[in-house]
Design a protein around this motif. Sequence first.
Motif, PDB file in Angstrom:
ATOM      1  N   GLY A 177     -30.197 -32.319 -46.965  1.00 15.53           N
ATOM      2  CA  GLY A 177     -30.886 -31.664 -47.753  1.00 15.53           C
ATOM      3  C   GLY A 177     -32.638 -31.941 -47.900  1.00 15.53           C
ATOM      4  O   GLY A 177     -32.562 -33.257 -47.931  1.00 15.53           O
ATOM      5  N   SER A 178     -33.465 -30.913 -47.611  1.00 16.43           N
ATOM      6  CA  SER A 178     -34.509 -31.425 -47.167  1.00 16.43           C
ATOM      7  C   SER A 178     -35.292 -30.141 -47.903  1.00 16.43           C
ATOM      8  O   SER A 178     -35.616 -28.840 -47.458  1.00 16.43           O
ATOM      9  N   GLY A 179     -35.556 -30.985 -49.027  1.00 20.99           N
ATOM     10  CA  GLY A 179     -36.412 -29.244 -50.072  1.00 20.99           C
ATOM     11  C   GLY A 179     -37.782 -29.982 -49.709  1.00 20.99           C
ATOM     12  O   GLY A 179     -38.440 -28.946 -49.198  1.00 20.99           O
ATOM     13  N   SER A 180     -38.297 -30.625 -49.896  1.00 21.80           N
ATOM     14  CA  SER A 180     -40.400 -30.440 -49.453  1.00 21.80           C
ATOM     15  C   SER A 180     -40.676 -31.808 -49.567  1.00 21.80           C
ATOM     16  O   SER A 180     -41.729 -32.186 -49.412  1.00 21.80           O
ATOM     17  N   SER A 181     -39.552 -32.770 -49.147  1.00 21.41           N
ATOM     18  CA  SER A 181     -40.012 -34.287 -48.193  1.00 21.41           C
ATOM     19  C   SER A 181     -40.434 -34.402 -47.017  1.00 21.41           C
ATOM     20  O   SER A 181     -39.290 -34.122 -46.734  1.00 21.41           O
ATOM     21  N   LYS A 182     -40.981 -34.970 -46.281  1.00 19.96           N
ATOM     22  CA  LYS A 182     -41.485 -34.786 -44.920  1.00 19.96           C
ATOM     23  C   LYS A 182     -40.745 -36.457 -43.835  1.00 19.96           C
ATOM     24  O   LYS A 182     -39.998 -36.430 -43.285  1.00 19.96           O
ATOM     25  N   SER A 183     -40.338 -37.082 -45.831  1.00 15.01           N
ATOM     26  CA  SER A 183     -39.309 -39.012 -44.604  1.00 15.01           C
ATOM     27  C   SER A 183     -38.074 -38.256 -44.509  1.00 15.01           C
ATOM     28  O   SER A 183     -37.773 -38.441 -43.953  1.00 15.01           O
ATOM     29  N   GLY A 214     -30.587 -37.945 -35.263  1.00 16.91           N
ATOM     30  CA  GLY A 214     -29.992 -36.797 -35.096  1.00 16.91           C
ATOM     31  C   GLY A 214     -29.059 -35.971 -35.256  1.00 16.91           C
ATOM     32  O   GLY A 214     -28.148 -35.008 -34.520  1.00 16.91           O
ATOM     33  N   ASP A 215     -29.063 -35.558 -36.490  1.00 22.06           N
ATOM     34  CA  ASP A 215     -28.618 -34.599 -37.889  1.00 22.06           C
ATOM     35  C   ASP A 215     -29.884 -33.034 -38.099  1.00 22.06           C
ATOM     36  O   ASP A 215     -30.428 -33.223 -37.515  1.00 22.06           O
ATOM     37  N   PRO A 216     -28.580 -32.389 -38.443  1.00 25.27           N
ATOM     38  CA  PRO A 216     -29.047 -31.738 -39.086  1.00 25.27           C
ATOM     39  C   PRO A 216     -29.368 -31.648 -40.130  1.00 25.27           C
ATOM     40  O   PRO A 216     -29.869 -32.284 -40.297  1.00 25.27           O
ATOM     41  N   VAL A 217     -31.062 -30.610 -40.378  1.00 24.15           N
ATOM     42  CA  VAL A 217     -31.045 -30.660 -42.143  1.00 24.15           C
ATOM     43  C   VAL A 217     -31.008 -28.930 -42.907  1.00 24.15           C
ATOM     44  O   VAL A 217     -30.913 -28.047 -41.863  1.00 24.15           O
ATOM     45  N   ARG A 243     -31.917 -28.602 -28.323  1.00 25.78           N
ATOM     46  CA  ARG A 243     -31.059 -28.457 -28.428  1.00 25.78           C
ATOM     47  C   ARG A 243     -30.471 -28.470 -29.564  1.00 25.78           C
ATOM     48  O   ARG A 243     -29.223 -27.115 -30.378  1.00 25.78           O
ATOM     49  N   ARG A 244     -30.342 -29.730 -29.484  1.00 20.36           N
ATOM     50  CA  ARG A 244     -29.149 -30.020 -30.512  1.00 20.36           C
ATOM     51  C   ARG A 244     -29.872 -30.095 -32.388  1.00 20.36           C
ATOM     52  O   ARG A 244     -28.772 -30.215 -32.993  1.00 20.36           O
ATOM     53  N   ALA A 245     -30.872 -29.512 -32.516  1.00 17.90           N
ATOM     54  CA  ALA A 245     -31.110 -29.799 -33.893  1.00 17.90           C
ATOM     55  C   ALA A 245     -30.600 -28.161 -34.481  1.00 17.90           C
ATOM     56  O   ALA A 245     -30.532 -27.448 -33.983  1.00 17.90           O
ATOM     57  N   ARG A 246     -30.400 -28.269 -35.610  1.00 19.63           N
ATOM     58  CA  ARG A 246     -30.016 -27.263 -36.453  1.00 19.63           C
ATOM     59  C   ARG A 246     -30.410 -27.306 -37.867  1.00 19.63           C
ATOM     60  O   ARG A 246     -30.843 -28.695 -38.472  1.00 19.63           O
TER      61      ARG A 246
END
Lengths: 343, 343
Positions: free
Chosen positions: B171-177, B186-189, B220-223
């Motif tokens: 889960g990526s709301g607002s943080s670059k970290s 290598g995980d999706p966000v 291509r594996r980024a999701r």
Amino acid sequence: MKFLLLPHVPRQDKPDHDQLRELVEYAVLAEEWGFDAYGIGERHDRPAVSSAPPVLLSHIAARTSTIRLFTAVTTLGLLDPLRAFEDYSTLDSLSGGRLDLVIGKGAYPRSSQLFGVTPENQWERLQENYELFRRLWTEKNVTWEGRLGRSLQNAEALPRPSRKHLRIWHGSGSSKSSADFAARHGDPVFSSNGSGPIGRYADLIQYYRERFTAYGHDPRRARVGSGTGGYFGARTSQEAIAKYRPVFEARLAVNRTFDGGSISYETVEDWIENSSVLVGSPQQIIDKVIGQHERLGHELLHVHVDGEVLDRADYLATLELFFSEIAPVLRRELPSRPLDGGH
Amino acid sequence: MKFLLLPHVPRQDKPDHDQLRELVEYAVLAEEWGFDAYGIGERHDRPAVSSAPPVLLSHIAARTSTIRLFTAVTTLGLLDPLRAFEDYSTLDSLSGGRLDLVIGKGAYPRSSQLFGVTPENQWERLQENYELFRRLWTEKNVTWEGRLGRSLQNAEALPRPSRKHLRIWHGSGSSKSSADFAARHGDPVFSSNGSGPIGRYADLIQYYRERFTAYGHDPRRARVGSGTGGYFGARTSQEAIAKYRPVFEARLAVNRTFDGGSISYETVEDWIENSSVLVGSPQQIIDKVIGQHERLGHELLHVHVDGEVLDRADYLATLELFFSEIAPVLRRELPSRPLDGGH
């Protein structure tokens, strides 16, 4: 008499996920056969794969409709009581109030080690966690400063339970302190009635009943469940012994790998004759359970078939025999109260 | 495009156990409607009752057969990683490999406080717990000395998973970290794509994709998955706004009770026009999702209807409309890869 099936996956030479699915399948069968309850034990080491009983029982709850769901046992001393409450309250709601907990220290040192629990602190942890768990169940607003570091400020644990009272049985193998603790809280006990002489378990149950009354509870509300050294019935005693012999040998071998392994019998005949194990023809087993009942006065019998070396067909056949030939007689001879309904 | 339903019990003026059962019912409906995934969020304070997602999802797994089961989100920083592994591995096995985790710090301070997690340590806990969780999933024998006190010696966490790789979204709301952390592994966000301007979320996704490549992963594996400020569709935009207006007012009122409440819009018209919320006729919503997709390139859309003040009939009707009128067009216009199959 009521009956609780504690399943055991026969021949565990299969992947863990297949074992989990088999445990679900046996719950569905247990309900069809007429078992009153089904129990999943919390274990964190092999050969068991049931490290997350609430997750497993919640799946089972969706596949069944009447059978009661037991944990046998929940090692509550290893858990965060708030999380345990959340898990079991969710399970109880989803199952329509079919949950009974059996709590215990757990007899497996490797499981305890994984959670930093030692023989020295396990009893204190179990007691404190029980007390907080109970408060979270009954009170909407809990403030708590535990001796073990857990603290809560005006916490409302969610989901709020659909039932005011959850029945919690106290596993009681050999310690007077757990029998006393159960009595103090007006809770039932579950005697392991394991491989020791039955007099030891009977004394403990007697002690529990005395303490129950001494703490001011109505003695008719005391309740006792009991295990045995295992069950294996067949049409004839000869067939039962022949099929059970390798089960005994395998169990003896495992037992020797434990510190303080408790089986002190050298032959299967000695074991069948002198321990609480239920092996033989239906009539032999009926007689033995009635004899045990005279000593323990239990209302709930935990039925467990050691499955390590059994074929699946033999495993299922002996359980079916229990329900077709043994349970009906015991139900008639040894009446009991309903399991549901809290206290 | 794939679709994840994050349910919301409409009109929460009912006992917690009824809300839990409603969450199960909506999962069954979501599968019938054709949603690809169903998500339960971990929360430990009201108004949510889903404090134990693995228990709830395990029940849902038994009532469904194809829909993927998401946690949205699992606040992994609040959990013991070994227990989280046990719960989710059990769930994944019981569901036949239908689990995806979405992990996050969680945006609810009261939930965190219950487990002794603070704004200062939550990010470190989430990272460390993720790393141990991953190791427990992939390795049979884990020795671990964590900075946060968790230690394991040659531990085999059980049950062993049926799948080598579990997909974990960050889960990526607002943080670059967190975007960087996801890219490194290598995980999706999963972008909240919440109430801020879309450019902020688009920048973060762009950053994630850059870091993903920089860490040596095949781009291509980024999701990417994405939320929105909510969904409410109706046959006409006038009907949608009329029915949605009290939903917005209620949400604004709740929002004002939070520290740092994020809705800075004063009127429903302003909110619909300038935020990511999907309110209007089917065509308006289709256009808006396509516009968002041009910025974010997401493959999975999290669909969420705020239910507090909606009647159940309106709640169900707008979801049905999504599936009959909106989803088929978006599936055609915005192709995506299958969700299952690990990496």
